[in-house]
Design a protein around this motif. Sequence first.
Motif, short mmCIF file in Angstrom:
data_model
loop_
_atom_site.label_atom_id
_atom_site.label_comp_id
_atom_site.label_asym_id
_atom_site.label_seq_id
_atom_site.Cartn_x
_atom_site.Cartn_y
_atom_site.Cartn_z
N GLU A 23 -83.26 -15.61 -52.36
CA GLU A 23 -83.85 -16.88 -51.95
C GLU A 23 -82.87 -17.69 -51.10
OE1 GLU A 23 -86.77 -19.70 -51.42
OE2 GLU A 23 -86.89 -17.65 -52.13
N ILE A 24 -81.60 -17.65 -51.46
CA ILE A 24 -80.60 -18.37 -50.67
C ILE A 24 -80.43 -17.71 -49.30
CG2 ILE A 24 -78.13 -18.97 -50.56
CD1 ILE A 24 -78.31 -19.55 -53.58
N VAL A 25 -80.50 -16.39 -49.26
CA VAL A 25 -80.45 -15.69 -47.96
C VAL A 25 -81.65 -16.10 -47.12
CG1 VAL A 25 -80.68 -13.42 -46.87
CG2 VAL A 25 -79.06 -13.74 -48.74
N ARG A 26 -82.82 -16.19 -47.74
CA ARG A 26 -84.02 -16.59 -47.02
C ARG A 26 -83.88 -18.01 -46.46
NH1 ARG A 26 -88.18 -19.48 -47.12
NH2 ARG A 26 -87.80 -20.41 -49.13
N LEU A 27 -83.33 -18.91 -47.27
CA LEU A 27 -83.11 -20.28 -46.81
C LEU A 27 -82.10 -20.33 -45.66
CD1 LEU A 27 -83.07 -22.35 -50.10
CD2 LEU A 27 -84.55 -22.70 -48.15
N ARG A 28 -81.05 -19.52 -45.75
CA ARG A 28 -80.06 -19.50 -44.67
C ARG A 28 -80.69 -18.98 -43.38
NH1 ARG A 28 -75.84 -14.98 -44.89
NH2 ARG A 28 -77.78 -13.96 -44.32
N HIS A 108 -78.59 -30.68 -36.22
CA HIS A 108 -77.39 -30.88 -37.05
C HIS A 108 -77.70 -30.69 -38.53
CE1 HIS A 108 -74.81 -32.02 -33.76
NE2 HIS A 108 -75.71 -32.88 -33.33
N ALA A 109 -78.85 -31.16 -38.96
CA ALA A 109 -79.22 -31.01 -40.38
C ALA A 109 -79.45 -29.55 -40.73
CB ALA A 109 -80.47 -31.84 -40.68
N TRP A 110 -80.10 -28.80 -39.84
CA TRP A 110 -80.31 -27.36 -40.10
C TRP A 110 -78.98 -26.62 -40.07
CZ3 TRP A 110 -84.25 -25.85 -42.58
CH2 TRP A 110 -85.51 -26.41 -42.38
N ALA A 111 -78.08 -27.01 -39.20
CA ALA A 111 -76.76 -26.37 -39.16
C ALA A 111 -76.01 -26.62 -40.47
CB ALA A 111 -75.96 -26.88 -37.97
N ALA A 112 -76.14 -27.83 -41.01
CA ALA A 112 -75.50 -28.13 -42.30
C ALA A 112 -76.11 -27.28 -43.41
CB ALA A 112 -75.64 -29.62 -42.62
N ALA A 141 -83.32 -31.80 -43.67
CA ALA A 141 -83.48 -31.28 -42.31
C ALA A 141 -84.91 -31.46 -41.83
CB ALA A 141 -83.09 -29.80 -42.27
N LEU A 142 -85.86 -31.26 -42.69
CA LEU A 142 -87.26 -31.48 -42.31
C LEU A 142 -87.52 -32.96 -42.03
CD1 LEU A 142 -89.03 -29.11 -44.86
CD2 LEU A 142 -88.90 -28.82 -42.37
#
Length: 153
Positions: A23-28, A108-112, A141-142
């Motif tokens: 799930e964390i890989v999917r979010l990344r 920037h939020a997605w990069a964080a 980010a959304l």
Amino acid sequence: MATPDDGTVLLDPDEPARRLREEIVRLRDEATRQKELAHRRAEFWTKADIALGFPAALLAGTAGAAGLATADARVPAALLALASAGFAAGAGFLRSDTRRRANKRARHAWAATEGRATVKLAQEHLTPQDLVELLDFRQAALAAYDGDDPPSA
């Protein structure tokens, strides 16, 4: 997961940790895609802002100069002023500068989010709290697309 001959299901003890990591890989991966998309959108809205704003300013100046030059230039000056007003109205209606800023904030939020997920994945043991933290970053980010610019200090 294993199923013995009697039909009972045995869970793999590593299953929750594996699913959490997936799930964390999917979010990344989502954060990486969204960051790139926000970057392309910011570039598009920058170009749209220039494409509408520069002609509006140029035509307005030309219309003013033509209108003041001679009485015979009033009709061309009026046409230039109407064209300028059209470009300015288009720029105001599309809000391209606002959209550009929103997409930069989102980038920037997605990069964080992407960076935080990468750091989490480097850890040997992950906890559900790690996923909760990343979901909070995703939510921020959304929300960056809709929010106003943060107040300057």
